[in-house]
Design a protein around this motif. Structure first.
Motif, PDB file in Angstrom:
ATOM      1  N   GLY A  98       0.809  -1.219   0.000  1.00  0.00           N
ATOM      2  CA  GLY A  98       0.000   0.000   0.000  1.00  0.00           C
ATOM      3  C   GLY A  98       0.845   1.274   0.000  1.00  0.00           C
ATOM      4  N   GLY A  99       0.129   2.391  -0.035  1.00  0.00           N
ATOM      5  CA  GLY A  99       0.800   3.695   0.026  1.00  0.00           C
ATOM      6  C   GLY A  99       1.434   3.909   1.393  1.00  0.00           C
ATOM      7  N   THR A 100       0.828   3.335   2.427  1.00  0.00           N
ATOM      8  CA  THR A 100       1.402   3.472   3.769  1.00  0.00           C
ATOM      9  C   THR A 100       2.791   2.843   3.799  1.00  0.00           C
ATOM     10  N   TRP A 121      -2.534  13.832   6.911  1.00  0.00           N
ATOM     11  CA  TRP A 121      -2.936  12.460   7.235  1.00  0.00           C
ATOM     12  C   TRP A 121      -2.142  12.064   8.480  1.00  0.00           C
ATOM     13  N   SER A 150      -0.188   5.072  -3.917  1.00  0.00           N
ATOM     14  CA  SER A 150      -1.121   4.061  -3.416  1.00  0.00           C
ATOM     15  C   SER A 150      -2.074   3.662  -4.536  1.00  0.00           C
ATOM     16  N   ALA A 205      -2.140   9.435  -3.237  1.00  0.00           N
ATOM     17  CA  ALA A 205      -2.998   8.297  -2.888  1.00  0.00           C
ATOM     18  C   ALA A 205      -4.366   8.376  -3.565  1.00  0.00           C
ATOM     19  N   TYR A 206      -4.610   9.462  -4.310  1.00  0.00           N
ATOM     20  CA  TYR A 206      -5.964   9.653  -4.852  1.00  0.00           C
ATOM     21  C   TYR A 206      -5.940  10.099  -6.308  1.00  0.00           C
ATOM     22  N   SER A 246      -4.695   1.802  -3.584  1.00  0.00           N
ATOM     23  CA  SER A 246      -5.847   1.360  -2.791  1.00  0.00           C
ATOM     24  C   SER A 246      -7.147   1.998  -3.248  1.00  0.00           C
ATOM     25  N   LYS A 247      -7.104   3.321  -3.451  1.00  0.00           N
ATOM     26  CA  LYS A 247      -8.354   4.046  -3.698  1.00  0.00           C
ATOM     27  C   LYS A 247      -8.736   4.021  -5.172  1.00  0.00           C
ATOM     28  N   HIS A 270       1.405  10.373   8.669  1.00  0.00           N
ATOM     29  CA  HIS A 270       2.675  11.022   8.313  1.00  0.00           C
ATOM     30  C   HIS A 270       3.465  11.337   9.581  1.00  0.00           C
ATOM     31  N   ASP A 273       3.210  12.306  -1.634  1.00  0.00           N
ATOM     32  CA  ASP A 273       2.333  11.185  -1.305  1.00  0.00           C
ATOM     33  C   ASP A 273       1.103  11.319  -2.204  1.00  0.00           C
ATOM     34  N   ARG A 297      -3.235  -4.338  -0.715  1.00  0.00           N
ATOM     35  CA  ARG A 297      -1.990  -3.690  -0.315  1.00  0.00           C
ATOM     36  C   ARG A 297      -1.006  -3.542  -1.493  1.00  0.00           C
ATOM     37  N   ASN A 343      -5.498  15.277   2.157  1.00  0.00           N
ATOM     38  CA  ASN A 343      -6.200  14.624   3.264  1.00  0.00           C
ATOM     39  C   ASN A 343      -5.677  15.219   4.569  1.00  0.00           C
ATOM     40  N   HIS A 387       1.065  16.439  -0.510  1.00  0.00           N
ATOM     41  CA  HIS A 387       0.016  15.545  -1.010  1.00  0.00           C
ATOM     42  C   HIS A 387      -0.105  15.835  -2.509  1.00  0.00           C
TER      43      HIS A 387
END
Ligand SMILES: Cc1ncc(COP(=O)(O)O)c(C=O)c1O
Length: 395
Positions: free
Chosen positions: A99-101, A127, A240, A210-211, A242-243, A130, A208, A251, A180, A175
């Motif tokens: 995942g992005g995490t 977020w 990421s 993620a979207y 994920s989304k 971080h 980062d 993941r 976020n 971001h």
């Protein structure tokens, strides 16, 4: 040994999920956790993903280990999706992470190895992971102003002023799009101005993203990261899947490191592979395999995925417009107009903790205690319920 453990701070989003589950009211509304929901409240598997899974099921002949850095074709597909042609490929190192995490975590681990004294600059707010992960890894942390509470938009002057005291080699978390939790994002000229300051000071951006595809579009959302990668000597990017592929539990993420030279990128690649080996060894493969098949457009899946992603993006914009129109009507003012100019799943409503708890108690509306809502948790009917609850709570 276990007796001597100290309790760790509670994760407020995980706690909120539990509280929501424990609420028996049938009309409860979950605007907490950051997953996309359709108008029925479900988080569906995208049809392109489901089709890729069917193809994979027939084709896959082994579950043996992949590669320590993850499959090359997956990483290449993500580099291309994120960066387009903005950096020469011989300067790029990458690893597949959980995942992005996982990508953010590995970026911090890399920083600790390369420059343990580098400070990590985190937007206020950001977020929460971080801050907590940078702290966990033991990196010094600074925050920079980001959000103007009055205007409910980016406090760009404040941000630039705070970053003026960053040192060369400090790491700046940005971001890539759909910030976020604020939903407020840099515009194109601000990205360019930021790039100048980052270049002049020798700051290393850690973007980062993620979207991608949830804000203004799949290419548009990559504008910031590509603008930085085009000209800066070094940049880290945590991606990421994920989304935008809706594969949260699979993941799939990638950490990309753009180095100054091909030689430096070889060293970065070897170090990143080493970090994977130390932290979890081989990355999980299933989600990455699906993403690769989709991005490589097997059986037209890329087009199908892009279409689904666009439907999701447009539906969130529609909910934003409805909520802001509803509030305009109820309050007779445009003070919630920011909701329709924000992008992505989240916005900060400007509610105090007391107001958040009041809405939870009276109307069974669950949002994070800082007033962050997940717009995708709404539907056409619940928009009006939320707007009324906000007004009742004195917002
Ligand atoms: C800003 C940001 N970065 C990274 C992530 C990581 O997501 P995941 O680890 O599920 O891919 C999230 C998820 O909520 C996020 O909001």
């Amino acid at each position: 040994m276990l007796n001597s453990l100290q309790a760790q701070p509670e994760d407020k989003i995980i706690r909120l999920i539990e509280e929501f589950k424990g609420d028996n009211r049938r009309d409860k509304i979950d605007l907490g956790v950051g997953v996309y929901r359709d108008s029925t409240g479900a988080t569906p598997i995208m049809s392109a993903v489901k089709k890729a899974e069917k193809i994979l099921w027939n084709r896959e002949t082994t579950k043996s280990y992949t590669k320590i850095a993850g499959d090359e074709s997956f990483r290449a597909a993500i580099v291309s999706l994120t960066l387009g042609h903005s950096s020469p490929s011989d300067r790029i190192a990458s690893i597949h992470t959980p995942g992005g995490t996982g990508a953010v975590r590995q970026a911090f681990e890399l920083t600790r190895l390369a420059a343990p004294d580098a400070r990590v600059w985190v937007s206020d707010p950001s977020w929460p992971n971080h801050l907590s992960m940078a702290k966990h890894v033991g990196l010094p942390i600074e925050t920079y102003r980001y959000f103007d509470q009055e205007a409910r938009s980016v406090d760009f002057d404040g941000m630039m002023r705070d970053l003026a005291s960053a040192n060369a080699g400090d790491v700046l978390i940005l971001h890539g799009c759909c910030h976020n939790p604020t939903g407020a994002n840099l515009n194109r000229s601000q990205w360019l101005e930021l790039r100048e300051q980052v270049a002049a000071k020798g700051i290393i951006p850690l973007v980062d993203i993620a979207y991608q595809g949830f804000g203004d579009g799949i290419e548009e959302d990559a504008y910031g990261v590509r603008t930085l990668a085009e000209q800066l000597p070094e940049i880290l990017i945590a991606v990421s899947c994920s989304k935008n592929f809706g594969i949260y539990r699979e993941r799939a993420g990638v950490l990309i490191a753009v180095a100054e030279s091909a030689k430096a990128s070889d060293l970065a690649q070897a170090t990143l592979s080493h970090l994977n080996r130390q932290n979890f060894s081989f990355p999980p493969d299933h989600g990455a395999r699906l993403v690769t098949m989709i991005l490589e457009n097997e059986e037209g899946l890329r087009q199908e995925w892009l279409h689904e992603l666009e439907t999701i993006r447009v539906s969130m914009l529609d909910l934003r417009a409805r909520l802001s129109a509803e509030l305009r009507q109820l309050t007779g003012s445009d003070r919630f107009g920011f909701l329709s100019s924000h992008r992505g799943m989240f916005s900060l409503l400007g509610a105090s903790r007391t107001q958040v708890l009041e809405m939870r108690k009276r109307a069974a509306i669950y949002m994070v205690s800082d007033g962050r809502i997940n717009v995708a948790g709404l539907n056409k009917a619940s928009v009006a319920i939320l707007a009324q609850a906000m007004v009742k709570a004195g917002l």
